[in-house]
Design a protein around this motif. Structure first.
Motif, short mmCIF file in Angstrom:
data_model
loop_
_atom_site.label_atom_id
_atom_site.label_comp_id
_atom_site.label_asym_id
_atom_site.label_seq_id
_atom_site.Cartn_x
_atom_site.Cartn_y
_atom_site.Cartn_z
N VAL A 38 0.86 -1.18 0.00
CA VAL A 38 0.00 0.00 0.00
C VAL A 38 0.89 1.23 0.00
O VAL A 38 1.77 1.37 0.85
N THR A 39 0.67 2.11 -0.97
CA THR A 39 1.45 3.34 -1.07
C THR A 39 0.51 4.51 -1.36
O THR A 39 -0.63 4.32 -1.76
N VAL A 85 -4.33 6.72 -3.32
CA VAL A 85 -3.98 5.54 -2.54
C VAL A 85 -3.88 4.38 -3.51
O VAL A 85 -4.84 4.07 -4.22
N CYS A 86 -2.71 3.76 -3.57
CA CYS A 86 -2.46 2.65 -4.49
C CYS A 86 -2.30 1.36 -3.69
O CYS A 86 -1.44 1.27 -2.83
N ILE A 87 -3.16 0.40 -3.98
CA ILE A 87 -3.08 -0.91 -3.32
C ILE A 87 -2.66 -1.92 -4.38
O ILE A 87 -3.43 -2.24 -5.27
N GLU A 88 -1.42 -2.39 -4.26
CA GLU A 88 -0.94 -3.45 -5.15
C GLU A 88 -1.46 -4.78 -4.62
O GLU A 88 -1.50 -5.01 -3.41
N TRP A 128 7.94 1.54 -2.04
CA TRP A 128 7.50 2.06 -3.33
C TRP A 128 6.79 1.01 -4.15
O TRP A 128 7.05 -0.18 -4.01
N ARG A 129 5.93 1.48 -5.05
CA ARG A 129 5.27 0.56 -5.97
C ARG A 129 6.29 -0.04 -6.89
O ARG A 129 7.27 0.60 -7.26
N GLN A 130 6.05 -1.27 -7.30
CA GLN A 130 6.97 -1.95 -8.19
C GLN A 130 6.59 -1.67 -9.64
O GLN A 130 5.42 -1.56 -9.97
#
Length: 139
Positions: A38-39, A85-88, A128-130
């Motif tokens: 989560v980022t 809000v980014c949820i990978e 960080w997001r990949q």
């Protein structure tokens, strides 16, 4: 505006009636066990990946719906000028990323903190997001 919440053992993106019509789908639900990372992305445009598959994207105003890329699909409910809000997600779900705009930085960090606390399988190796994998490269 779309809201991201944790209900029981699921991440739920609750859409307003007009967002459901524009995205051509109902609320988005994925298990909390599928949350990988989560980022918070302060630059809204960095959360968008791939091309619009369904929904609506009005440049500079709104991006809502499913986006397709070489690693799978993302769901985005993004408004420019707001943190995202980014949820990978792990690859076992229909989406690889859920990206939802928050009203401000405080709301975005609060939502991200909530999901980091309640998700059981968080990968904390990097904050960080990949990047998306390149199809021709091998590991």
């Amino acid at each position: 505006m779309a809201h991201m919440l944790a209900e029981d053992d699921q991440v739920v993106i609750r859409l307003a009636w007009w967002e459901r019509a524009a995205a051509r789908r109902g609320d988005v639900r994925v298990p909390l066990a599928a949350v990988r990372r989560v980022t918070v992305e302060p630059d809204w445009w960095r959360a968008l990946r791939g091309i619009q598959e369904s929904g609506i994207c009005v440049p500079g105003a709104l991006c809502l719906g499913t986006r397709r890329h070489q690693a799978g699909k993302d769901f985005a409910a993004i408004r420019p000028g707001r943190p995202v809000v980014c949820i990978e997600l792990w690859s076992s779900t229909p989406f690889r990323l859920l990206a939802v705009s928050a009203r401000d930085d405080v709301e975005a960090e609060a939502a991200a903190g909530l999901f980091r606390r309640v998700a059981p399988r968080i990968d904390a190796s990097t904050p960080w997001r990949q990047p998306l994998p390149v199809p021709d490269e091998s590991e």
